[in-house]
Design an enzyme around this catalytic site. Sequence first.
Site, short mmCIF file in Angstrom:
data_model
loop_
_atom_site.label_atom_id
_atom_site.label_comp_id
_atom_site.label_asym_id
_atom_site.label_seq_id
_atom_site.Cartn_x
_atom_site.Cartn_y
_atom_site.Cartn_z
N ARG A 18 0.74 -1.36 -0.01
CA ARG A 18 0.05 0.09 0.04
C ARG A 18 1.04 1.40 -0.01
O ARG A 18 0.26 2.43 -0.18
CB ARG A 18 -1.00 -0.24 1.10
CG ARG A 18 -2.09 -0.79 0.93
CD ARG A 18 -2.80 -1.06 2.45
NE ARG A 18 -2.06 -2.05 3.24
CZ ARG A 18 -2.50 -2.47 4.64
NH1 ARG A 18 -3.80 -2.01 4.93
NH2 ARG A 18 -1.81 -3.26 5.12
N GLY A 138 -7.73 -4.77 11.33
CA GLY A 138 -8.59 -5.80 11.75
C GLY A 138 -9.53 -5.31 12.88
O GLY A 138 -9.00 -4.66 13.67
#
Length: 433
Positions: A18, A138
């Site tokens: 990313r 997460g």
Amino acid sequence: MNKNRISIVILAAGKGSRMKSSKAKVLHTICGREMLYYIIKASREISDDITVVIAHQKDAVQKAVSSYFDDINFVTQDDINFPGTGGAMKNVSVKNEKVLVLNGDMPLICAEALDGFLHNDSDIVMSIFDLPDPDGYGRVIIENGEVKKIVEQKDASKVELSVTTVNAGIYAFTKEVLDKYIPLLSNDNAQKEYYLTDVISMARADGLSVSPLLVDEEHFRGVNSKKDLSVAEEIMQDRIKTKWMEAGVRMQLPSTIYIEEGVTFEGECIVENGCRITGSSKIINSHIKAHSVIEDSIVKNSDVGPLAHLRPASELEDTHVGNFVEVKKSTLKGVKAGHLSYIGDATVDEGTNIGAGVITCNYDGIKKYQTIIGKNVFVGSDSQLVAPVTIEDDVMIAAGTTVTSGKVESGSLAISRTKLRTIKDFYYKFFKK
Ligand code: UD1
Ligand code: CA
């Protein structure tokens, strides 16, 4: 703090896709040092047993770490067969019964922020925080007040995606928990990776205790993109400048000043707005005026700027360097260089004045050469000193002179000028006035 009671494992093997960069994520720098440097610096304060897990660009990562720290263990992840944060833990062996695992992309962490993990006897302690925009993290699924599992964004259902409690990415495990569950991890998920976070649901299912530790975003935020990198850098800048202001450095409009981690100040120093000070620069009893740039240089009892540029390996003592002066790899002691000069690969001694527009011609297109200027020399404006050249003590260089002789002896005047001609009424004739 007893440093020997906890082992630390830092996960630094990932690519960091990313970041959209050819460089491994943990090697991206904030305030002049790699992200990984800051994590290890914080870790060293609480542990003597630090392992860094490497794989992607492992030689470069190991080299960067070893340039700052000398007692770090390195373990290589088999990232082809066992990718993911759980795969990263496979070959790790640690000395202590308690193990703190840190993601390598959390440069804002500090030793005090890790303290909460050390005084907790649960089988697993994990860091959580609440984010209005939890994108990328997460999600922590809590049932009846207890952590049940962590679901990665890519595996999450719609309902799970709306959970705003996220896993910050730091965990304390007992060695026993890791030894038992790391070999049992599977890669049955959207990314086909071995997730360290699955240890938590497995341990819970077996009735082990998992304590969520609520942490603050400022210290625990992760860096996944270049945007995140800039945000982290701003926070780190603030910490660096606050530290130096508390140590007695006066800064004007600190939000406009950039100071790197390796820079040090001593004595009374003033830094005006817009300055950039980088590398291992040392500023001692000096005044750095607005919009100056100082790279890897030493400035002692001197004033620099506004708008001056000290390039690496410059050393100034009792010296005044004014606007639009560039100095590179040069030593100036007791010198005045007030305006518009380039002083490169030079040494300049006490009492010498460098006039406006003076240039050391240090480069012939192939090699660089030295300029040596002695004491009490007056270098007139707009002179060029063609290196290699030595100007001895007590010399005058007339304005506009090009010194090509290699040496000017003590006591002399050096002058190179064409005779001035004036042509009467030329102007009127030329412009037909
Ligand atoms: C991870 C967590 C996520 C958490 C987030 C916090 C997992 C599966 N997910 O996700 O729950 O919210 O951190 O920031 O752990 N790494 C390796 N080997 C690999 C992959 C990664 O060493 O094979 C290292 C990376 O270099 C990095 C760290 O592990 O330093 C985290 O990896 P990253 O891919 O950023 O994990 P996230 O997707 O952010
Ligand atoms: Ca991350």
